[in-house]
Design an enzyme around this catalytic site. Structure first.
Site, PDB file in Angstrom:
ATOM      1  N   GLY A  10       0.853  -1.203   0.000  1.00 55.88           N
ATOM      2  CA  GLY A  10       0.000   0.000   0.000  1.00 55.88           C
ATOM      3  C   GLY A  10       0.878   1.238   0.000  1.00 55.88           C
ATOM      4  O   GLY A  10       0.578   2.249   0.642  1.00 55.88           O
ATOM      5  N   GLY A  13      -0.378   4.848  -0.403  1.00 51.34           N
ATOM      6  CA  GLY A  13      -1.427   5.337   0.493  1.00 51.34           C
ATOM      7  C   GLY A  13      -0.896   6.399   1.456  1.00 51.34           C
ATOM      8  O   GLY A  13       0.302   6.662   1.517  1.00 51.34           O
ATOM      9  N   ARG A  14      -1.834   6.999   2.200  1.00 53.19           N
ATOM     10  CA  ARG A  14      -1.428   8.008   3.201  1.00 53.19           C
ATOM     11  C   ARG A  14      -0.411   7.409   4.160  1.00 53.19           C
ATOM     12  O   ARG A  14       0.643   7.984   4.431  1.00 53.19           O
ATOM     13  CB  ARG A  14      -2.664   8.490   3.988  1.00 53.19           C
ATOM     14  CG  ARG A  14      -3.484   9.548   3.283  1.00 53.19           C
ATOM     15  CD  ARG A  14      -4.759   9.862   4.069  1.00 53.19           C
ATOM     16  NE  ARG A  14      -5.696   8.754   3.950  1.00 53.19           N
ATOM     17  CZ  ARG A  14      -6.588   8.624   2.967  1.00 53.19           C
ATOM     18  NH1 ARG A  14      -6.694   9.555   2.061  1.00 53.19           N
ATOM     19  NH2 ARG A  14      -7.391   7.583   2.910  1.00 53.19           N
ATOM     20  N   GLY A 100      -1.390  -2.717  10.379  1.00 58.85           N
ATOM     21  CA  GLY A 100      -2.075  -1.559  10.960  1.00 58.85           C
ATOM     22  C   GLY A 100      -3.483  -1.407  10.425  1.00 58.85           C
ATOM     23  O   GLY A 100      -4.252  -0.581  10.918  1.00 58.85           O
ATOM     24  N   SER A 124      -2.213  -4.007  15.428  1.00 57.64           N
ATOM     25  CA  SER A 124      -2.855  -3.085  16.358  1.00 57.64           C
ATOM     26  C   SER A 124      -3.667  -2.055  15.590  1.00 57.64           C
ATOM     27  O   SER A 124      -3.243  -1.603  14.524  1.00 57.64           O
ATOM     28  CB  SER A 124      -1.798  -2.370  17.203  1.00 57.64           C
ATOM     29  OG  SER A 124      -2.436  -1.412  18.029  1.00 57.64           O
ATOM     30  N   GLY A 125      -4.800  -1.676  16.141  1.00 54.77           N
ATOM     31  CA  GLY A 125      -5.620  -0.617  15.563  1.00 54.77           C
ATOM     32  C   GLY A 125      -4.969   0.742  15.730  1.00 54.77           C
ATOM     33  O   GLY A 125      -5.421   1.724  15.143  1.00 54.77           O
ATOM     34  N   MET A 127      -0.798   2.247  16.317  1.00 55.00           N
ATOM     35  CA  MET A 127       0.612   1.906  16.539  1.00 55.00           C
ATOM     36  C   MET A 127       1.349   2.990  17.342  1.00 55.00           C
ATOM     37  O   MET A 127       2.564   2.937  17.448  1.00 55.00           O
ATOM     38  CB  MET A 127       1.321   1.747  15.189  1.00 55.00           C
ATOM     39  CG  MET A 127       0.772   0.634  14.327  1.00 55.00           C
ATOM     40  SD  MET A 127       1.465  -0.945  14.828  1.00 55.00           S
ATOM     41  CE  MET A 127       0.607  -2.061  13.738  1.00 55.00           C
ATOM     42  N   HIS A 158     -12.058  11.581  12.541  1.00 55.92           N
ATOM     43  CA  HIS A 158     -11.034  11.318  11.528  1.00 55.92           C
ATOM     44  C   HIS A 158     -11.344  12.095  10.249  1.00 55.92           C
ATOM     45  O   HIS A 158     -12.466  12.544  10.050  1.00 55.92           O
ATOM     46  CB  HIS A 158     -10.975   9.826  11.170  1.00 55.92           C
ATOM     47  CG  HIS A 158     -10.191   9.011  12.163  1.00 55.92           C
ATOM     48  ND1 HIS A 158     -10.759   8.493  13.288  1.00 55.92           N
ATOM     49  CD2 HIS A 158      -8.880   8.643  12.185  1.00 55.92           C
ATOM     50  CE1 HIS A 158      -9.838   7.820  13.975  1.00 55.92           C
ATOM     51  NE2 HIS A 158      -8.686   7.903  13.332  1.00 55.92           N
ATOM     52  N   HIS A 159     -10.346  12.139   9.376  1.00 57.58           N
ATOM     53  CA  HIS A 159     -10.464  12.782   8.066  1.00 57.58           C
ATOM     54  C   HIS A 159     -11.603  12.175   7.218  1.00 57.58           C
ATOM     55  O   HIS A 159     -12.049  11.051   7.479  1.00 57.58           O
ATOM     56  CB  HIS A 159      -9.132  12.654   7.299  1.00 57.58           C
ATOM     57  CG  HIS A 159      -8.669  11.231   7.166  1.00 57.58           C
ATOM     58  ND1 HIS A 159      -9.080  10.418   6.151  1.00 57.58           N
ATOM     59  CD2 HIS A 159      -7.853  10.467   7.943  1.00 57.58           C
ATOM     60  CE1 HIS A 159      -8.525   9.219   6.284  1.00 57.58           C
ATOM     61  NE2 HIS A 159      -7.773   9.223   7.382  1.00 57.58           N
ATOM     62  N   LYS A 162     -11.691   8.383   5.491  1.00 56.31           N
ATOM     63  CA  LYS A 162     -11.684   7.113   6.241  1.00 56.31           C
ATOM     64  C   LYS A 162     -12.911   6.273   5.912  1.00 56.31           C
ATOM     65  O   LYS A 162     -14.023   6.808   5.851  1.00 56.31           O
ATOM     66  CB  LYS A 162     -11.616   7.406   7.746  1.00 56.31           C
ATOM     67  CG  LYS A 162     -11.475   6.155   8.577  1.00 56.31           C
ATOM     68  CD  LYS A 162     -10.969   6.435   9.970  1.00 56.31           C
ATOM     69  CE  LYS A 162     -10.864   5.162  10.788  1.00 56.31           C
ATOM     70  NZ  LYS A 162      -9.902   4.204  10.231  1.00 56.31           N
TER      71      LYS A 162
HETATM   72  P1  NAD Z   1      -5.156   4.706   1.892  1.00 58.96           P
HETATM   73  O1  NAD Z   1      -6.424   4.404   1.175  1.00 58.96           O
HETATM   74  O2  NAD Z   1      -4.547   6.075   1.742  1.00 58.96           O
HETATM   75  O3  NAD Z   1      -4.017   3.622   1.529  1.00 58.96           O
HETATM   76  C1  NAD Z   1      -4.265   2.258   1.290  1.00 58.96           C
HETATM   77  C2  NAD Z   1      -3.365   1.848   0.130  1.00 58.96           C
HETATM   78  O4  NAD Z   1      -3.423   0.430  -0.035  1.00 58.96           O
HETATM   79  C3  NAD Z   1      -3.794   2.495  -1.213  1.00 58.96           C
HETATM   80  O5  NAD Z   1      -2.688   3.154  -1.811  1.00 58.96           O
HETATM   81  C4  NAD Z   1      -4.237   1.287  -2.033  1.00 58.96           C
HETATM   82  O6  NAD Z   1      -4.004   1.424  -3.427  1.00 58.96           O
HETATM   83  C5  NAD Z   1      -3.355   0.185  -1.435  1.00 58.96           C
HETATM   84  N1  NAD Z   1      -3.826  -1.164  -1.785  1.00 58.96           N
HETATM   85  C6  NAD Z   1      -5.098  -1.593  -1.952  1.00 58.96           C
HETATM   86  N2  NAD Z   1      -5.103  -2.877  -2.379  1.00 58.96           N
HETATM   87  C7  NAD Z   1      -3.809  -3.256  -2.495  1.00 58.96           C
HETATM   88  C8  NAD Z   1      -3.161  -4.464  -2.894  1.00 58.96           C
HETATM   89  N3  NAD Z   1      -3.863  -5.545  -3.280  1.00 58.96           N
HETATM   90  N4  NAD Z   1      -1.802  -4.499  -2.900  1.00 58.96           N
HETATM   91  C9  NAD Z   1      -1.080  -3.428  -2.517  1.00 58.96           C
HETATM   92  N5  NAD Z   1      -1.631  -2.243  -2.139  1.00 58.96           N
HETATM   93  C10 NAD Z   1      -2.987  -2.173  -2.110  1.00 58.96           C
HETATM   94  O7  NAD Z   1      -5.478   4.432   3.434  1.00 58.96           O
HETATM   95  P2  NAD Z   1      -4.644   4.909   4.725  1.00 58.96           P
HETATM   96  O8  NAD Z   1      -5.239   6.167   5.267  1.00 58.96           O
HETATM   97  O9  NAD Z   1      -3.171   4.848   4.457  1.00 58.96           O
HETATM   98  O10 NAD Z   1      -5.066   3.763   5.752  1.00 58.96           O
HETATM   99  C11 NAD Z   1      -4.835   2.390   5.469  1.00 58.96           C
HETATM  100  C12 NAD Z   1      -5.320   1.534   6.633  1.00 58.96           C
HETATM  101  O11 NAD Z   1      -4.529   1.817   7.803  1.00 58.96           O
HETATM  102  C13 NAD Z   1      -6.777   1.801   7.060  1.00 58.96           C
HETATM  103  O12 NAD Z   1      -7.355   0.577   7.445  1.00 58.96           O
HETATM  104  C14 NAD Z   1      -6.637   2.728   8.261  1.00 58.96           C
HETATM  105  O13 NAD Z   1      -7.725   2.696   9.132  1.00 58.96           O
HETATM  106  C15 NAD Z   1      -5.394   2.136   8.898  1.00 58.96           C
HETATM  107  N6  NAD Z   1      -4.653   3.011   9.827  1.00 58.96           N
HETATM  108  C16 NAD Z   1      -4.163   2.402  10.947  1.00 58.96           C
HETATM  109  C17 NAD Z   1      -3.382   3.119  11.840  1.00 58.96           C
HETATM  110  C18 NAD Z   1      -2.770   2.389  13.015  1.00 58.96           C
HETATM  111  O14 NAD Z   1      -1.984   2.990  13.775  1.00 58.96           O
HETATM  112  N7  NAD Z   1      -3.056   1.099  13.165  1.00 58.96           N
HETATM  113  C19 NAD Z   1      -3.097   4.470  11.604  1.00 58.96           C
HETATM  114  C20 NAD Z   1      -3.622   5.075  10.450  1.00 58.96           C
HETATM  115  C21 NAD Z   1      -4.392   4.319   9.554  1.00 58.96           C
END
Ligand code: NAD
Length: 272
Positions: A10, A13-14, A100, A124-125, A127, A158-159, A162
């Site tokens: 990913g 992603g963000r 995450g 972890s939900g 980190m 959240h933003h 989400k």
């Molecule tokens: P996002 O949508 O910006 O990023 C997700 C990325 O995963 C995207 O770029 C997408 O293209 C990619 N992806 C999708 N399918 C894929 C695949 N098959 N192979 C490879 N990449 C793939 O989302 P985000 O804001 O970065 O958040 C991602 C997850 O992390 C969410 O579930 C969010 O709730 C979670 N999160 C957890 C924490 C924590 O501390 N645990 C903190 C922030 C966000």
């Protein structure tokens, strides 16, 4: 000792971009691969440039199997079904898997648990150090304050992008409160209120969700009694707190026995 080679899945992603930066910043880790979904327009782009930090010589790929074969660990903030598939691949490759991703259904949690029989998974939900410490405080407060006199509500914002609600962190904090009260969260939570709901059920744990703008993540656990209220709050100002926590979790997991671990294990924070 050589640096731990980590793959970010990913990567565009963000959180993926924050992870690429965190791996460069944390001693003892190096980026060995960056994976995105098939067909993503960033395939072939330089992972460092994607994260806004100059070229790293690692092109983004959609071939996770090859990327995993050359790595010691994978850091995964993607989507539930995607993380389940990566857990299988990481277990087959025998590498540490840091997850995450939030919003998993019960069957997906079970699939992660079966993969953890074969490799070390840290999931972890949230980190960050702050939220994990907060969860311990919430558990203590819930244990100390009688359910008959104190109502517990978890409020989060959240933003606007989400996709899951309540957030993984809100659920983690709700679990901490439920543990403190020695009850099962599933059977005692109120996830939504709408219409004529009647008075609040004693001992329940309520959730309220706000979405909007660019908020990285804010959580309050409110303990409301007669004539007084305690609010335990965490505000994430920057995604780097989650990314650095996840990279440290990967380092901690190196050489650990197979199993499903939490950030409390990584941070060595006692739950009692
Ligand atoms: P996002 O949508 O910006 O990023 C997700 C990325 O995963 C995207 O770029 C997408 O293209 C990619 N992806 C999708 N399918 C894929 C695949 N098959 N192979 C490879 N990449 C793939 O989302 P985000 O804001 O970065 O958040 C991602 C997850 O992390 C969410 O579930 C969010 O709730 C979670 N999160 C957890 C924490 C924590 O501390 N645990 C903190 C922030 C966000």
């Amino acid at each position: 000792m050589s640096d731990m080679k980590l793959v970010v899945v990913g990567a565009a992603g963000r959180m993926g971009r924050a992870l690429i930066e965190a791996i460069a910043a944390v001693d003892g880790t190096v980026l060995s691969g960056a994976v995105e979904r098939e067909g993503a327009d960033v395939i072939g782009a330089d992972a460092g440039e994607l994260a806004g930090m100059g070229p790293l010589g690692i092109p983004v790929t959609d071939d996770s199997q090859v990327a995993f074969a050359e790595a010691d660990g994978v850091v995964d903030f993607t989507a539930p079904a995607v993380s389940v598939r990566f857990a299988e691949l990481a277990a087959a490759a025998g590498i540490v898997h840091v997850i995450g991703t939030t919003g998993m259904q019960a069957a997906q949690e079970e699939a992660i648990q079966s993969a953890a029989v074969r490799t070390a998974i840290i999931k972890s939900g949230n980190m960050s150090l702050g939220v994990n410490l907060l969860s311990v405080l919430v558990r203590q407060a819930a244990r100390a304050l009688e359910a008959t006199d104190w109502d517990i509500e978890v409020l989060e914002m959240h933003h606007k992008h989400k996709v899951d609600a309540p957030s993984g962190t809100a659920l983690l904090l709700g679990e901490a409160a439920a543990l403190g009260r020695d009850i099962a969260l599933d059977e005692n939570s109120v996830r939504v209120r709408d219409g004529i709901t009647g008075p609040r059920e004693k001992g329940s744990i309520g959730f309220a969700t706000l979405r909007g703008g660019s908020v990285v993540g804010e959580h309050s656990v409110i303990l409301a009694g007669e004539g007084e209220r305690i609010e335990l709050t965490h505000r994430a100002l920057d995604r780097s707190i989650f990314a650095r926590g996840a990279v440290k979790a990967a380092l901690w997991g190196k050489g650990k026995d197979p199993g499903l671990y939490s950030m409390l294990d990584v941070l060595g924070i006692s739950e009692d």
